[in-house]
Design an enzyme around this catalytic site. Structure first.
Site, PDB file in Angstrom:
ATOM      1  N   HIS A 187      -4.761 -47.924 -41.985  1.00 60.16           N
ATOM      2  CA  HIS A 187      -4.803 -47.759 -40.534  1.00 60.16           C
ATOM      3  C   HIS A 187      -4.503 -49.104 -39.884  1.00 60.16           C
ATOM      4  O   HIS A 187      -4.977 -50.137 -40.357  1.00 60.16           O
ATOM      5  CB  HIS A 187      -6.191 -47.257 -40.146  1.00 60.16           C
ATOM      6  CG  HIS A 187      -6.302 -46.874 -38.711  1.00 60.16           C
ATOM      7  ND1 HIS A 187      -6.485 -47.807 -37.724  1.00 60.16           N
ATOM      8  CD2 HIS A 187      -6.229 -45.671 -38.105  1.00 60.16           C
ATOM      9  CE1 HIS A 187      -6.536 -47.178 -36.556  1.00 60.16           C
ATOM     10  NE2 HIS A 187      -6.376 -45.879 -36.753  1.00 60.16           N
ATOM     11  N   LEU A 194     -18.098 -49.420 -43.319  1.00 62.49           N
ATOM     12  CA  LEU A 194     -18.213 -50.617 -42.489  1.00 62.49           C
ATOM     13  C   LEU A 194     -17.786 -50.312 -41.064  1.00 62.49           C
ATOM     14  O   LEU A 194     -16.696 -49.794 -40.819  1.00 62.49           O
ATOM     15  CB  LEU A 194     -17.353 -51.746 -43.078  1.00 62.49           C
ATOM     16  CG  LEU A 194     -17.472 -53.101 -42.357  1.00 62.49           C
ATOM     17  CD1 LEU A 194     -17.377 -54.236 -43.353  1.00 62.49           C
ATOM     18  CD2 LEU A 194     -16.427 -53.264 -41.262  1.00 62.49           C
TER      19      LEU A 194
END
Lengths: 338, 354
Positions: free
Chosen positions: B230, B126
């Site tokens: 992240h 994505l």
């Protein structure tokens, strides 16, 4: 000076030796009950009352002038029979991929009991005041004559575990980086328990999977196969006999385990048996060169003598030497020139 | 107006741009023209294929902003995470080392290579134009895939998984990689990540250490990165947890990023999705309603968009003619709708307890 089997009456002096050896001398903890049991174990071995795979031949170096014990050494007939005998084997794994243009080898520690059933020479200690006149060599090498003389009591291979590297504070970087994560105790305590023979905790707490050495600190990696500086002479002596480091190390301090096939050990291969004659006086060399041992297991004796065999293959002993060894004319001695 | 649709060959430049702008760079969306072309072809093939059970199909979708005439996002589904090869993860395990003699019991954490995730359906790759971050476009792009999966269960596994990019420090370095993979590859994280994207990840994983790793031997920074996403993906992870995905014991083998898993039929979008016949109404008379994801039921011409969940008393979904046209539906045809809002779920991950 002479080597003889340990006896029950040696308990006090043995404990004094144990106290002197200090930390890191795993097999001789300062524990009277333990030492008494050790002596019993040895006595039954020399009397050949115990099973051949469960024998500890424990010797002392005796000052035959004053009767003091100057040191000790031992042979374990077969390790790993009662409790597991663990080592790490330093192995190499290739990580390779043509497509990635990658070819690396990764040093890896594999937990091993490969030495199960091998003989071990161990427990060598010499009091500092006796570190002269090749007494150390006597302690180390008398064992080879014993093994050679009673070869059928021993397996194919023999090993020796050498003390690993410690820093000036007595800390093992190898232990700090690896063992300390798995054993909730300090090195000395772990070592003490091992010395007492209570080794089952090792198997229970040890990491079972291989350890990739790149995960260890640089200092810890430097300990792999490295010996304590005080251990270097002992290691040299074993190397002279042909023992080699084949990549096995101690699981606690990373010290090397050296090994050999018994029949390839120089002293075993090169020693030979000679008849004895006894004279009142004979010339002796300054530096001892000829090591002899008797052929009687329960009254085993070993010592340096002043001269080699005559041209017709007879060993001439002085009265003193004969008394020290407990031999009479016509007996045979195993001799090693070294 | 924004719509999600299957990727077309003409989207290649947009895909390239999106692959290049993903933060961090995604392993499974390399900015590599040949790979992206393959990706498009593979998706077209998958949609054309008759499928009874999931195999090596990979479906790629794009988010198009019709007002700009631009493709501004992409996302994919792999019917099976490791169909042609294995999908590698590290599985976090606890071994108990106990000694009765010493009366101690120690728990030792390990990471073991695992292929367990291979048979799950993977939502992946994505990337969204930064201008749309944090808007409903992001949810649309992410969850349109679930609206697709809900309609074609035979094409997918009953367990879905999402691997989130792992923690990188301010310099873009992965502390996990630096303590684990680097020992074996002597290459930086970004380099190996790119290589994995262009070649294949399993191909690299095959050279990873095969024995379990003991966590106490990793650096504290690497341990802290295990299962940590992240920073740019915190919101995405939170949304998927709201969907009903749960953190698993699996983490990425390169960066330690979390892999979440969810049972397809228990995910919010799938459970809440319901079919409604369409009723056309001009925008200015549509009643106010919560936003919803609305998808048509045309496999190759799949469309999904966000519109108001305005139901008539008889259960018809009221759509503007523009939305209906975008979805390719006429009045009376059925569309699938699911509320855009998700329950908030507390992420119980505590980075102190890996």
């Amino acid at each position: 000076m002479r080597i003889r089997p340990i006896e029950r009456r040696d308990i006090d002096e043995l404990q004094a030796l144990a106290w002197q050896t200090g930390v890191g001398f795993t097999s001789l903890p300062d524990n009277r009950d333990f030492l008494a049991a050790k002596i019993e174990h040895a006595v039954s071995a020399f009397e050949e009352r115990s099973a051949i795979d469960d024998r500890l031949y424990f010797f002392v170096l005796e000052d035959d002038v004053n009767g003091e014990l100057a040191g000790c050494c031992a042979i374990e007939a077969q390790v790993g029979r009662e409790v597991p005998f663990y080592n790490y084997r330093l192995g190499t794994l290739a990580h390779s991929s043509v497509q990635l243009d990658l070819h690396r080898t990764i040093d890896t520690l594999f937990l091993s009991s490969d030495h199960t059933g091998d003989a071990e020479v161990c427990s060598l200690y010499l009091r500092p005041e006796y570190r002269r006149d090749r007494n150390g060599a006597l302690l180390s090498k008398a064992r080879w004559l014993f093994i050679a003389e009673f070869r059928d009591r021993f397996p194919d291979k023999v090993l020796a575990e050498m003390r690993g590297r410690f820093d000036e504070n007595g800390t093992s970087a190898f232990w700090e980086c690896l063992g300390s994560h798995f054993f909730p105790m300090n090195f000395n305590e772990a070592d003490r328990l091992t010395g007492l023979g209570q080794k089952s905790f090792i198997g229970e707490l040890m990491p079972k999977f291989p350890i990739y050495t790149p995960f260890l600190s640089e200092e810890a990696r430097a300990c792999i196969g490295a010996v304590h500086e005080h251990t270097r002479p002992a290691l040299e002596m074993l190397k002279q006999e042909g023992l080699r480091w084949e990549g096995y190390i101690d699981i606690f301090d990373g010290g090397p385990t050296v090994e050999a096939y018994i029949d390839d050990v120089r002293a075993v291969r090169d020693s030979a048996s000679y008849p004895v004659e006894i004279v009142d006086e004979a010339s002796s060399v300054e530096r001892p060169t000829w090591l002899v041992a008797t052929a009687n297991i329960s009254d085993f004796r070993s010592a340096w003598i002043g001269r080699g065999p005559s041209a017709d293959g007879v060993l001439t002993l002085t009265v003193d030497e004969a008394r020290r060894l407990g031999v009479a004319a016509g007996d045979r001695l195993r001799l090693l020139e070294t | 107006m924004l719509v999600v649709r299957p990727v077309q060959p003409r989207d290649l430049p947009a895909l390239e741009r999106l692959a290049g702008s993903a933060t961090p760079r995604l392993t499974n969306l390399p900015a590599h023209r040949d790979r992206l072309e393959e990706r498009i072809a593979r998706s077209t093939r998958a949609l054309a294929r008759e499928v009874d059970f999931p195999d090596d199909e990979a479906y790629t979708f794009v988010l198009e902003d019709l007002d700009l005439g631009e493709v501004v996002g992409t996302a994919s589904i792999r019917a099976q995470a490791g169909a042609m090869d294995a999908y590698y993860t590290y599985r976090q395990e606890t071994l108990i080392h106990a000694s009765q003699q010493l009366n101690v019991r120690r728990e030792v954490q390990t990471l073991s290579l695992s292929h367990e995730t291979s048979e799950t359906t993977l939502l992946c790759a994505l990337s969204l134009d930064a201008r749309y971050k944090g808007t409903s476009a992001e949810s649309l792009l992410r969850r349109a895939r679930l609206m697709f999966i809900a309609q074609y269960p035979e094409r997918f596994a009953s367990i879905l998984a999402v691997a989130f990019p792992g923690y990188l420090d301010a310099q873009g370095e992965s502390p996990f990689w630096n303590s684990v993979g680097r020992h074996f590859f002597a290459r930086g994280f970004q380099e190996i990540n790119l290589l994995a994207g262009v070649r294949s990840k399993s191909f690299i994983a095959e050279v990873m250490p095969q024995f379990p790793l003991y966590l106490p031997l990793l650096t504290p920074q690497a341990r802290a990165a295990i299962g940590r996403e992240h920073p740019d993906h915190e919101g995405a992870l939170e949304e998927m947890l709201g969907e009903g995905f749960v953190r698993s014991r699996h983490v990425d083998i390169f960066d330690g990023g979390p892999v979440v898993r969810g049972e397809r039929d228990r995910l919010q979008s799938v459970r809440q999705a319901s079919w409604h016949p369409v009723r056309l109404r001009p925008g200015n008379v549509l009643p106010d309603a919560e936003p919803a994801l609305i998808a048509n039921q045309q496999l190759g011409d799949f469309r999904c968009l966000v519109a108001r969940y305005a139901l008539s008393p008889t259960g018809q979904l009221m759509l503007t003619p523009e939305h209906a046209e975008l979805l390719g539906v006429e009045e009376g045809r059925a569309v699938l709708a699911a509320p855009l809002a998700l329950p908030t779920v507390l992420d119980e991950f505590d980075e102190g307890e890996t």
